[in-house]
Scaffold this motif. Structure first.
Motif, short mmCIF file in Angstrom:
data_model
loop_
_atom_site.label_atom_id
_atom_site.label_comp_id
_atom_site.label_asym_id
_atom_site.label_seq_id
_atom_site.Cartn_x
_atom_site.Cartn_y
_atom_site.Cartn_z
N CYS A 187 0.85 -1.19 0.00
CA CYS A 187 0.00 0.00 0.00
C CYS A 187 0.88 1.24 0.00
O CYS A 187 1.96 1.25 0.61
N LEU A 188 0.41 2.29 -0.64
CA LEU A 188 1.08 3.58 -0.60
C LEU A 188 0.35 4.45 0.42
O LEU A 188 -0.89 4.57 0.37
N VAL A 189 1.08 5.06 1.33
CA VAL A 189 0.48 5.91 2.34
C VAL A 189 0.07 7.23 1.68
O VAL A 189 0.89 7.92 1.08
N VAL B 180 4.12 0.65 2.30
CA VAL B 180 4.03 -0.22 3.48
C VAL B 180 3.34 -1.51 3.05
O VAL B 180 2.82 -1.61 1.94
N GLU B 181 3.34 -2.49 3.94
CA GLU B 181 2.66 -3.75 3.67
C GLU B 181 1.57 -3.96 4.71
O GLU B 181 1.76 -3.64 5.89
N ILE C 280 -0.17 -3.08 9.86
CA ILE C 280 0.60 -2.38 8.84
C ILE C 280 2.08 -2.48 9.23
O ILE C 280 2.45 -2.20 10.37
N LEU C 281 2.90 -2.89 8.24
CA LEU C 281 4.33 -3.05 8.47
C LEU C 281 5.12 -2.13 7.54
O LEU C 281 4.73 -1.92 6.39
N HIS C 282 6.23 -1.61 8.07
CA HIS C 282 7.15 -0.80 7.27
C HIS C 282 8.54 -1.39 7.47
O HIS C 282 9.02 -1.46 8.61
N ARG C 283 9.14 -1.86 6.39
CA ARG C 283 10.46 -2.49 6.44
C ARG C 283 10.49 -3.65 7.44
O ARG C 283 11.45 -3.82 8.19
N GLY C 284 9.40 -4.40 7.49
CA GLY C 284 9.33 -5.58 8.33
C GLY C 284 8.92 -5.36 9.77
O GLY C 284 8.70 -6.31 10.50
#
Length: 81
Positions: free
Chosen positions: A4-6, A30-31, A41-45
């Motif tokens: 997803c794009l924030v 983010v994922e 929601i995860l950012h860089r794991g």
């Protein structure tokens, strides 16, 4: 996992509902890990947000701490009454 794009309003769209992430991540990718009851929601794991999953279309789920400070002050205002 869904990439997803924030958005500029610091939310990501998942199944027609909008979930907040920390505002410092605006325009970042983010994922999302989605279950029947939760959206993580995860950012860089690393997990940066967790929301109860909502079925309300085109509504927002916002965590106050995700807001920029100016938005937070506005959100804390109460109507005179």
């Amino acid at each position: 996992m869904k990439k997803c794009l924030v958005a500029p309003d610091y939310h990501v769209e998942i199944d027609k509902h909008y979930y907040s992430v920390p505002s410092r991540l605006i325009r970042q990718t983010v994922e999302a890990r989605i279950t029947d009851t939760t959206v993580e929601i995860l950012h860089r794991g690393s997990r940066i947000a967790s929301h109860a999953r909502s079925q309300a279309p085109y509504r927002h789920s916002t965590i106050t701490e995700h807001m920029p400070s100016a938005h937070r002050r506005y959100a804390e205002w109460t109507r005179p009454g």
